[in-house]
Write a protein that holds these residues in place. Structure first.
Motif, mmCIF file in Angstrom:
data_model
loop_
_atom_site.group_PDB
_atom_site.id
_atom_site.type_symbol
_atom_site.label_atom_id
_atom_site.label_comp_id
_atom_site.label_asym_id
_atom_site.label_seq_id
_atom_site.Cartn_x
_atom_site.Cartn_y
_atom_site.Cartn_z
ATOM 1 N N GLY A 223 0.817 -1.220 0.000
ATOM 2 C CA GLY A 223 0.000 0.000 0.000
ATOM 3 C C GLY A 223 0.841 1.256 0.000
ATOM 4 N N ALA A 224 2.032 1.188 -0.611
ATOM 5 C CA ALA A 224 2.925 2.347 -0.654
ATOM 6 C C ALA A 224 2.600 3.215 -1.869
ATOM 7 N N ALA A 225 2.719 4.537 -1.700
ATOM 8 C CA ALA A 225 2.495 5.460 -2.822
ATOM 9 C C ALA A 225 3.670 5.331 -3.796
ATOM 10 N N PRO A 226 3.436 5.493 -5.094
ATOM 11 C CA PRO A 226 2.188 5.854 -5.775
ATOM 12 C C PRO A 226 1.336 4.657 -6.204
ATOM 13 N N LEU A 280 9.746 5.506 -2.805
ATOM 14 C CA LEU A 280 8.420 5.056 -2.367
ATOM 15 C C LEU A 280 8.135 5.519 -0.944
ATOM 16 N N ALA A 281 9.149 5.483 -0.070
ATOM 17 C CA ALA A 281 8.958 5.899 1.321
ATOM 18 C C ALA A 281 8.622 7.383 1.409
ATOM 19 N N VAL A 282 9.367 8.206 0.682
ATOM 20 C CA VAL A 282 9.107 9.654 0.689
ATOM 21 C C VAL A 282 7.711 9.948 0.143
ATOM 22 N N LEU A 286 4.537 11.536 2.300
ATOM 23 C CA LEU A 286 3.968 12.800 1.830
ATOM 24 C C LEU A 286 2.487 12.648 1.492
ATOM 25 N N VAL A 287 2.174 11.674 0.633
ATOM 26 C CA VAL A 287 0.783 11.474 0.193
ATOM 27 C C VAL A 287 -0.100 11.040 1.361
ATOM 28 N N ILE A 307 -0.864 4.182 4.542
ATOM 29 C CA ILE A 307 0.121 4.527 3.509
ATOM 30 C C ILE A 307 1.326 5.215 4.146
ATOM 31 N N ALA A 308 1.051 6.161 5.057
ATOM 32 C CA ALA A 308 2.138 6.872 5.734
ATOM 33 C C ALA A 308 2.953 5.927 6.623
ATOM 34 N N GLN A 309 2.261 5.028 7.328
ATOM 35 C CA GLN A 309 2.966 4.084 8.205
ATOM 36 C C GLN A 309 3.860 3.145 7.393
ATOM 37 N N MET A 310 3.399 2.747 6.214
ATOM 38 C CA MET A 310 4.233 1.897 5.359
ATOM 39 C C MET A 310 5.487 2.640 4.892
#
Length: 495
Positions: A223-226, A280-282, A286-287, A307-310
Motif C-alpha cells: 500500500g505504498a504510494a504511488p 516510495l517511502a518519501v 507525503l501522500v 500509507i504513511a505508516q508503510m
C-alpha cells in the motif's frame, strides 16, 4: 521420496488446510444465524496454529523442505504466529458486526479467512518464486471474495471490483518481474538467484529491469504510494470487519515477501532497490499524511494513515546496506519488522472500536460519530486514544519506540542522505499528529450525538482491553519484542 524435514516445515499449513476443509463441511450442519459453533472451531484452529508456530519459533531451528521451495526459520514462524493471533482478534471483533449485517448466513467468512491465512503462511515460508506467487494469489483471491461478501451492498461490490482489477495488475507486475529474474539467472529458487547475482555474470540491466517490476508489485501489496490507489476505496467500501481482515495480518505477509525477495534473493542489488524504496517511502509519507488531514471519514483516514505508516517500514529497509557494507542490516530490518508487528497491533485496536460502535443499520465511519465517546464509555475512548497516540508516535506508547528504532537505523548509517530522510520522516510525523489528535479531541471534547452507552460482548470487551494494554506495555517495555525481531532477522540473514 519426501523427507521428514519437508513435512515438518509445512505442519502449520497442513493443519490450516485440513481444518479449513473440515470447517467448511461442519458449517453445512450449523443452523445458528451467528454461526457460534463455526466461530469457536475457527478460533480453536487459529489458537492451535499460533501455538504450533510459536513453539517452532522459540526452538529457533532453520531448515528447508521440498527441495528448498519452503523454509522454516524463526522469522517465518514468528510472523505466522502473529498473523494467526491477528486473525483471531479480527474474528472476535468482527463477528457481531457481520451477524448484524447478515454476512454469516453461511460460513464463508470463516473459511475464506482461513484460506487467506493459508496464503499468508505460504508467502511467509516461500523460498521459491513460484511458492511466493501461489501464496500471494491464494491470499488475494480470498480477499476479493471477502470484500464482496455483502452481495446486496453496492459500495462493497464496487470496492471488490476495484480491488480485483488493480490487484490483478499488481500481480502481473510481480509475475513479470519474477519472469525477468528467471530469464536472467536461470533459477526460481531465492538462494540460487542470490548466488547468480552475486557472481556478477548476469546482465545488470536485465536484473534492474526485472527488479523495477518486482518492487512495483511489492509496493502495491504494502500500500505504498504511488501504488496506493486501491487502498482508500477498498478500506472505505469493504464491510468494516473485512477491512480489518485485509488491513492487519496481510501486512505481515507482505513484509515477509519483501525480505524473501529483496534481502534474501537480491541483496547484491541493494544499491538499486534501496533507491527505489527510498522514493516510495518519501512519496508514501507525503501522500499519506497530507491526504489524511483532509479526510472526514474515519476508515479513509486510517487508509491514508496506513500509507504513511508503510513509508516508515520502507525507511527501515532502505538503511540496511551502506556502501556495500551490511553491518547495519540486522538493526534496520529488525526495526522494520518491529514496526510492522506493532502497527498491526495498533490497527486491530482502532478498527475494533469502529466495529464496536457500529450498530445494525448504522456504520460508525465518520470521525464525528466518535463525538463524546468518553462520556458514553471511558474505557473504549481510552483504548481508541491509546491507538491514535501510538500511531502518532507519542511516548510512552509502542508507536513512539517503533518510529525511534527506524530513525536510529537511518542515523546509524552516518550518510547525509539517510539523515535527511530521518528529518523528513520526523516532519511528516508532526503533520500526521494533527489528524490523529483530532480524533482524540472529538472523543473527549465534543458533545455526544447520543446518550446511549456502548455495550459490547464479553469476549470483545476482554480482547479490546488486552489489546489497548499491550500497546502501552510494549511501549514502556519494548526490549523483549525488539530482541525477538532482531534474533529472527539475524537467523534469516545468517541463513
Amino acid at each position: 521420496m519426501i523427507d521428514k524435514l519437508s513435512w515438518a516445515a509445512v505442519y502449520p499449513e497442513i493443519l490450516l488446510l485440513v481444518m479449513a476443509c473440515v470447517i467448511t463441511l461442519f458449517d453445512l450442519r450449523v443452523k445458528s444465524a451467528h454461526r457460534t459453533a463455526t466461530h469457536l472451531l475457527t478460533l480453536l484452529t487459529l489458537a492451535a496454529t499460533a501455538l504450533l508456530t510459536g513453539m517452532s519459533a522459540v526452538a529457533g531451528h532453520t531448515f528447508h523442505g521440498f527441495g528448498g521451495m519452503v523454509v522454516s526459520d524463526p522469522m517465518s514462524n514468528w510472523l505466522k504466529c502473529f498473523s494467526a493471533i491477528a486473525l483471531m482478534v479480527t474474528l472476535v471483533y468482527g463477528r457481531p458486526y457481520a451477524a448484524d449485517r447478515q454476512m454469516l448466513r453461511g460460513g464463508e467468512m470463516f473459511t475464506l479467512s482461513l484460506f487467506s491465512l493459508l496464503g499468508m503462511f505460504v508467502m511467509i515460508s516461500g523460498s521459491n518464486f513460484l511458492m511466493i506467487y501461489l501464496g500471494l494469489e491464494l491470499l488475494t483471491l480470498s480477499s476479493y471474495a471477502l470484500v464482496a461478501l455483502r452481495r446486496d451492498h453496492a459500495t462493497a461490490s464496487e470496492a471488490a471490483m476495484k480491488y480485483f482489477v488493480l490487484g490483478a495488475m499488481a500481480s502481473g507486475f510481480l509475475l513479470y518481474g519474477m519472469s525477468m529474474m528467471y530469464g536472467a539467472t536461470g533459477s526460481l529458487d531465492v538462494n540460487e538467484v542470490f548466488k547468480s547475482i552475486a557472481s556478477s555474470k548476469v546482465n545488470h540491466q536485465v536484473l534492474v529491469f526485472g527488479l523495477v517490476f518486482i518492487v512495483a508489485g511489492l509496493a502495491f501489496k504494502l500500500g505504498a504510494a504511488p501504488f496506493h490507489m486501491w487502498l482508500p476505496d477498498v478500506y472505505h467500501g469493504a464491510p468494516t470487519a473485512v477491512t480489518l481482515l485485509i488491513g492487519a495480518a496481510p501486512e505481515l505477509a507482505a513484509f515477509a515477501i519483501v525480505i524473501r525477495l529483496l534481502v534474501e534473493g537480491m541483496l547484491p542489488l541493494a544499491f538499486d532497490w534501496q533507491q527505489m524504496l527510498a522514493v516510495l517511502a518519501v512519496a508514501s509519507l507525503l501522500v499519506g499524511n497530507l491526504a489524511a488531514v483532509a479526510q472526514t471519514n474515519l476508515k479513509r483516514m486510517l487508509a491514508y494513515s496506513t500509507i504513511a505508516q508503510m513509508g516508515f517500514v520502507l525507511l527501515g529497509l532502505v538503511a540496511g546496506v551502506i556502501d556495500g557494507n551490511t553491518l547495519n542490516a540486522q538493526y534496520a530490518y529488525s526495526a522494520s519488522m518491529f514496526y510492522i508487528v506493532t502497527y498491526v497491533l495498533t490497527t486491530l485496536a482502532s478498527f475494533g472500536i469502529i466495529l464496536l460502535l457500529a450498530r445494525e443499520g448504522f456504520e460508525s465511519e465518520e470521525i464525528s460519530d466518535l463525538a463524546g465517546l468518553n462520556q458514553r464509555s471511558p474505557l473504549y475512548a481510552g483504548v481508541m486514544a491509546i491507538a491514535m497516540f501510538s500511531l502518532a508516535g507519542i511516548p510512552p506508547l509502542v508507536g513512539f519506540y517503533a518510529k525511534l528504532a527506524v530513525l536510529q537505523a537511518l542515523l546509524a548509517s552516518g550518510q547525509g542522505v539517510y539523515i535527511g530522510l530521518a528529518v523528513f520522516a520526523v516532519i511528516m510525523s508532526l503533520i500526521g499528529a494533527f489528524y490523529y489528535l483530532r480524533v482524540v479531541k472529538v472523543m473527549y471534547f465534543d458533545a455526544p450525538l447520543t446518550a446511549t452507552t456502548v455495550a459490547a460482548p464479553r469476549d470483545v470487551r476482554a480482547v479490546l482491553s488486552v489489546n489497548g494494554a499491550l500497546i502501552l506495555i510494549l511501549g514502556i517495555l519494548p526490549g523483549g519484542l525488539m530482541t525477538l525481531c532482531a534474533r529472527a532477522i539475524v537467523a534469516t540473514l545468517g541463513n
